[in-house]
Motif scaffolding. Sequence first.
Motif, PDB file in Angstrom:
ATOM      1  N   ARG A  29     -53.107  47.180  57.231  1.00 42.20           N
ATOM      2  CA  ARG A  29     -53.132  46.693  58.612  1.00 42.20           C
ATOM      3  C   ARG A  29     -52.916  45.185  58.673  1.00 42.20           C
ATOM      4  NH1 ARG A  29     -57.879  48.612  62.523  1.00 42.20           N
ATOM      5  NH2 ARG A  29     -56.658  50.525  62.198  1.00 42.20           N
ATOM      6  N   THR A  30     -53.515  44.440  57.773  1.00 42.84           N
ATOM      7  CA  THR A  30     -53.422  42.974  57.811  1.00 42.84           C
ATOM      8  C   THR A  30     -52.287  42.418  56.959  1.00 42.84           C
ATOM      9  OG1 THR A  30     -55.081  42.878  56.043  1.00 42.84           O
ATOM     10  CG2 THR A  30     -55.861  42.670  58.329  1.00 42.84           C
ATOM     11  N   HIS A  31     -51.949  43.097  55.854  1.00 38.93           N
ATOM     12  CA  HIS A  31     -50.954  42.548  54.921  1.00 38.93           C
ATOM     13  C   HIS A  31     -49.842  43.546  54.590  1.00 38.93           C
ATOM     14  CE1 HIS A  31     -53.461  39.019  54.162  1.00 38.93           C
ATOM     15  NE2 HIS A  31     -54.495  39.830  53.981  1.00 38.93           N
ATOM     16  N   GLY A  32     -49.741  44.638  55.342  1.00 36.24           N
ATOM     17  CA  GLY A  32     -48.769  45.675  55.006  1.00 36.24           C
ATOM     18  C   GLY A  32     -47.334  45.200  55.018  1.00 36.24           C
ATOM     19  N   ALA A  33     -46.947  44.444  56.063  1.00 31.42           N
ATOM     20  CA  ALA A  33     -45.564  43.979  56.172  1.00 31.42           C
ATOM     21  C   ALA A  33     -45.208  43.033  55.032  1.00 31.42           C
ATOM     22  CB  ALA A  33     -45.337  43.303  57.523  1.00 31.42           C
ATOM     23  N   GLU A  34     -46.136  42.154  54.683  1.00 30.58           N
ATOM     24  CA  GLU A  34     -45.879  41.205  53.591  1.00 30.58           C
ATOM     25  C   GLU A  34     -45.718  41.930  52.266  1.00 30.58           C
ATOM     26  OE1 GLU A  34     -47.871  37.136  51.679  1.00 30.58           O
ATOM     27  OE2 GLU A  34     -49.022  38.406  53.050  1.00 30.58           O
ATOM     28  N   ARG A 160     -55.242  38.272  48.545  1.00 34.76           N
ATOM     29  CA  ARG A 160     -55.377  39.731  48.524  1.00 34.76           C
ATOM     30  C   ARG A 160     -54.035  40.481  48.381  1.00 34.76           C
ATOM     31  NH1 ARG A 160     -58.628  42.221  53.212  1.00 34.76           N
ATOM     32  NH2 ARG A 160     -58.676  44.008  51.784  1.00 34.76           N
ATOM     33  N   PRO A 161     -52.995  40.179  49.163  1.00 32.59           N
ATOM     34  CA  PRO A 161     -51.738  40.933  48.976  1.00 32.59           C
ATOM     35  C   PRO A 161     -51.115  40.736  47.609  1.00 32.59           C
ATOM     36  CG  PRO A 161     -51.404  39.094  50.474  1.00 32.59           C
ATOM     37  CD  PRO A 161     -52.878  39.204  50.258  1.00 32.59           C
ATOM     38  N   ARG A 162     -51.284  39.579  46.999  1.00 36.42           N
ATOM     39  CA  ARG A 162     -50.729  39.330  45.670  1.00 36.42           C
ATOM     40  C   ARG A 162     -51.437  40.178  44.620  1.00 36.42           C
ATOM     41  NH1 ARG A 162     -48.977  33.055  45.788  1.00 36.42           N
ATOM     42  NH2 ARG A 162     -48.670  32.893  48.038  1.00 36.42           N
ATOM     43  N   VAL A 163     -52.757  40.286  44.770  1.00 37.00           N
ATOM     44  CA  VAL A 163     -53.504  41.091  43.815  1.00 37.00           C
ATOM     45  C   VAL A 163     -53.152  42.571  43.980  1.00 37.00           C
ATOM     46  CG1 VAL A 163     -55.802  41.695  42.985  1.00 37.00           C
ATOM     47  CG2 VAL A 163     -55.353  39.382  43.798  1.00 37.00           C
ATOM     48  N   PHE A 164     -52.946  43.017  45.222  1.00 35.95           N
ATOM     49  CA  PHE A 164     -52.557  44.421  45.416  1.00 35.95           C
ATOM     50  C   PHE A 164     -51.194  44.696  44.784  1.00 35.95           C
ATOM     51  CE2 PHE A 164     -50.159  47.651  47.683  1.00 35.95           C
ATOM     52  CZ  PHE A 164     -51.011  48.743  47.567  1.00 35.95           C
ATOM     53  N   VAL A 165     -50.232  43.810  44.983  1.00 37.01           N
ATOM     54  CA  VAL A 165     -48.908  44.006  44.378  1.00 37.01           C
ATOM     55  C   VAL A 165     -49.026  44.028  42.861  1.00 37.01           C
ATOM     56  CG1 VAL A 165     -46.642  42.961  44.047  1.00 37.01           C
ATOM     57  CG2 VAL A 165     -47.658  43.044  46.331  1.00 37.01           C
ATOM     58  N   MET A 166     -49.851  43.155  42.316  1.00 32.25           N
ATOM     59  CA  MET A 166     -50.069  43.166  40.873  1.00 32.25           C
ATOM     60  C   MET A 166     -50.660  44.495  40.426  1.00 32.25           C
ATOM     61  SD  MET A 166     -52.876  41.053  38.701  1.00 32.25           S
ATOM     62  CE  MET A 166     -53.218  41.500  37.003  1.00 32.25           C
ATOM     63  N   ALA A 167     -51.665  44.978  41.161  1.00 30.98           N
ATOM     64  CA  ALA A 167     -52.304  46.239  40.800  1.00 30.98           C
ATOM     65  C   ALA A 167     -51.327  47.403  40.918  1.00 30.98           C
ATOM     66  CB  ALA A 167     -53.530  46.472  41.680  1.00 30.98           C
ATOM     67  N   PHE A 168     -50.537  47.429  41.976  1.00 26.96           N
ATOM     68  CA  PHE A 168     -49.567  48.506  42.160  1.00 26.96           C
ATOM     69  C   PHE A 168     -48.550  48.516  41.031  1.00 26.96           C
ATOM     70  CE2 PHE A 168     -45.612  50.285  43.631  1.00 26.96           C
ATOM     71  CZ  PHE A 168     -45.998  51.432  44.299  1.00 26.96           C
ATOM     72  N   LEU A 169     -47.980  47.362  40.721  1.00 24.88           N
ATOM     73  CA  LEU A 169     -46.998  47.289  39.644  1.00 24.88           C
ATOM     74  C   LEU A 169     -47.622  47.658  38.305  1.00 24.88           C
ATOM     75  CD1 LEU A 169     -45.090  44.003  40.608  1.00 24.88           C
ATOM     76  CD2 LEU A 169     -44.313  46.358  40.921  1.00 24.88           C
ATOM     77  N   GLY A 170     -48.842  47.198  38.082  1.00 27.32           N
ATOM     78  CA  GLY A 170     -49.500  47.473  36.807  1.00 27.32           C
ATOM     79  C   GLY A 170     -49.848  48.930  36.599  1.00 27.32           C
ATOM     80  N   VAL A 171     -50.088  49.665  37.680  1.00 26.53           N
ATOM     81  CA  VAL A 171     -50.465  51.076  37.570  1.00 26.53           C
ATOM     82  C   VAL A 171     -49.260  52.001  37.674  1.00 26.53           C
ATOM     83  CG1 VAL A 171     -51.764  52.941  38.686  1.00 26.53           C
ATOM     84  CG2 VAL A 171     -52.803  50.682  38.414  1.00 26.53           C
ATOM     85  N   MET A 172     -48.337  51.736  38.613  1.00 24.07           N
ATOM     86  CA  MET A 172     -47.259  52.666  38.927  1.00 24.07           C
ATOM     87  C   MET A 172     -45.927  52.323  38.275  1.00 24.07           C
ATOM     88  SD  MET A 172     -48.845  54.818  40.783  1.00 24.07           S
ATOM     89  CE  MET A 172     -47.451  55.795  41.336  1.00 24.07           C
ATOM     90  N   VAL A 173     -45.655  51.064  38.018  1.00 21.96           N
ATOM     91  CA  VAL A 173     -44.326  50.645  37.554  1.00 21.96           C
ATOM     92  C   VAL A 173     -44.342  50.168  36.109  1.00 21.96           C
ATOM     93  CG1 VAL A 173     -42.360  49.137  38.039  1.00 21.96           C
ATOM     94  CG2 VAL A 173     -43.756  50.004  39.927  1.00 21.96           C
ATOM     95  N   PHE A 174     -45.362  49.387  35.722  1.00 18.46           N
ATOM     96  CA  PHE A 174     -45.459  48.878  34.346  1.00 18.46           C
ATOM     97  C   PHE A 174     -46.801  49.282  33.736  1.00 18.46           C
ATOM     98  CE2 PHE A 174     -43.137  45.458  36.782  1.00 18.46           C
ATOM     99  CZ  PHE A 174     -41.865  45.838  36.379  1.00 18.46           C
ATOM    100  N   PRO A 175     -47.103  50.568  33.642  1.00 17.01           N
ATOM    101  CA  PRO A 175     -48.424  50.979  33.153  1.00 17.01           C
ATOM    102  C   PRO A 175     -48.587  50.731  31.657  1.00 17.01           C
ATOM    103  CG  PRO A 175     -47.011  52.890  33.420  1.00 17.01           C
ATOM    104  CD  PRO A 175     -46.231  51.714  33.950  1.00 17.01           C
ATOM    105  N   ILE A 176     -49.839  50.559  31.255  1.00 18.02           N
ATOM    106  CA  ILE A 176     -50.145  50.413  29.833  1.00 18.02           C
ATOM    107  C   ILE A 176     -51.125  51.489  29.369  1.00 18.02           C
ATOM    108  CG2 ILE A 176     -49.594  47.983  29.479  1.00 18.02           C
ATOM    109  CD1 ILE A 176     -52.411  47.262  30.229  1.00 18.02           C
ATOM    110  N   ARG A 177     -52.078  51.834  30.184  1.00 22.00           N
ATOM    111  CA  ARG A 177     -52.955  52.975  29.956  1.00 22.00           C
ATOM    112  C   ARG A 177     -53.644  53.291  31.275  1.00 22.00           C
ATOM    113  NH1 ARG A 177     -56.179  49.132  26.455  1.00 22.00           N
ATOM    114  NH2 ARG A 177     -57.963  48.435  27.713  1.00 22.00           N
ATOM    115  N   SER A 178     -54.402  54.344  31.305  1.00 23.90           N
ATOM    116  CA  SER A 178     -54.956  54.847  32.555  1.00 23.90           C
ATOM    117  C   SER A 178     -55.766  53.792  33.298  1.00 23.90           C
ATOM    118  CB  SER A 178     -55.838  56.067  32.272  1.00 23.90           C
ATOM    119  OG  SER A 178     -56.411  56.560  33.460  1.00 23.90           O
TER     120      SER A 178
END
Length: 542
Positions: A29-34, A160-178
């Motif tokens: 809601r607050t950072h979705g567009a960014e 906050r949006p930067r950390v979410f993008v980092m988390a998304f990339l780290g889990v879904m795009v560049f995973p290392i373990r669960s």
Amino acid sequence: MNLNQDLPDIQMVVSAPHILHNWWQNIRRTHGAEIQGHLGALLSLLGIQCDKVFVTQLMGFWEPSTVTFKFLDFEITPTLEEFSSLTELPIRGRLPVIPSAICTGDFLSLLDLHIFRSLRYVDGGHVELEYLFQRFGRSEGYYEYQREFECTRGAWEHMRPRVFVMAFLGVMVFPIRSNSIDINILPMVISIFNDPQRFTLVPMILAEVLRSMTACIRGHNFFGGCSILLQIWAREHFYRRDPQMDYCIGAPNKIESHEDRLQNWVGAPTGKEEWRTFLNNLTGDAIQWKFSWVTGLAFARTRYFFFIELIGLRGIQPYAPLRVMRQFGVIQDIPLWSIMGSHEDAFTSVSLERIRNMQAEWESIIDLEIGEESWCTPEYYAWRNTVSHMARPSAHGHWGFVDRQQIDWIRESVLLRMGFTTPMYKQIVPGSVNYLIQEEDPKEDPEEDPEEDPEEDPEEDPEEDPEEDPEEDPEENPEEDPEVEVWEDYMEVSEMGSNVYDPRDGGVIDISSEHGPEESPEYHPGPYYDVDDDDDDAPTWP
């Protein structure tokens, strides 16, 4: 070579964790567009399930030495343009983002976290998804963990949006373990947020997919690339459909509309054995070569190599689009190619100067105009299925996309012995016969021009005048033996005259002398191709 290698159980991301879904709902809601501006259609991966059986079976066909999937009679590989169109992340006019190795202290400082209070939560260059979610994923996270932060709430909200993008990339795009995230992703994400018009993630996404498949082929048991994106890419190619079906779906998001485009795929494989059978019998005339929405220009090669060096998150990965030009709607001929194994390096052995130079050279990559004709030449099939193991890869780059010397050699020394017949040609290059071969005109007088040499006129059918060459050996006459009918009307006289390039020894041979066809190795000139890809006798490239 065994077409389908039995890989061990490979771990991969099959779906987005529940906690990542909650995080996106809390922050959209607050950072979705960014966030969408930096992740594009990748966010749609949250709602897609990966078929682990299919991806594992698909990786059995991966060939690290050529950086392609190698099937019965064709090669295919994910391309930058295809990944760009699927993810809606632009690559033109942008430089590939490069990673930065950081220590635990620098990582916590970038997040404005107190080092001594938070140091125990970062282990071995990894941070847990739960740890980041509790502090940045919830609106009350700042006040619950205020003692760990060294910033104001406004600065925390900005982060906050930067950390979410980092988390998304780290889990879904560049995973290392669960549910564990590589901390080296954070400085890369900050660079993209600070200058979004300068950098692109696409080369890194593709590089890690290619690197991960090679690692799994060599025994690694975890797929460190985006397995869901690889699955979408492959299924889009394997379901051949009318081009209009790609436009009838109104949604511009190609990941979100993926299932809609494939909903009419009747009899699609489902289990391990079905996928194994499907892939083992897959031929080039049964796939969707080009995505109809991929247009414009394609990156083809660099100024110095016949391939492109991609900067991944964990190393450099070669990428060879010249081997799969049909994916760009361009006629595939024998490609210029090089040994790429020596360019497959981890960042531990690569200097920062080399990486900077690779990034700077990105703007001078040679382009290829995307077309609409996805087929290949007979010379390519002869090279791909029969003599490619004899070819000596070029050592230096020059302007061009196809290897003219090998084309001349195969055209004048190999095709004549392979016995190309009309049924064979129609089977291996569907739809291209009318383009290359002139149909015989029944009204034309075969005695009209008896002195014309059919080899000097590629548009003349050699069957029009069987008595044209009085010295012709009747046993080699295509009319008398239909199984050895050759397409002399397609052959063109080499610009090198009677001297053609022989890749077996890197030299030039005279096909009119003692080095004639009788001394060349046999190439199974029967009525069908020998498509057994057993290259045990071939040299092994790194």
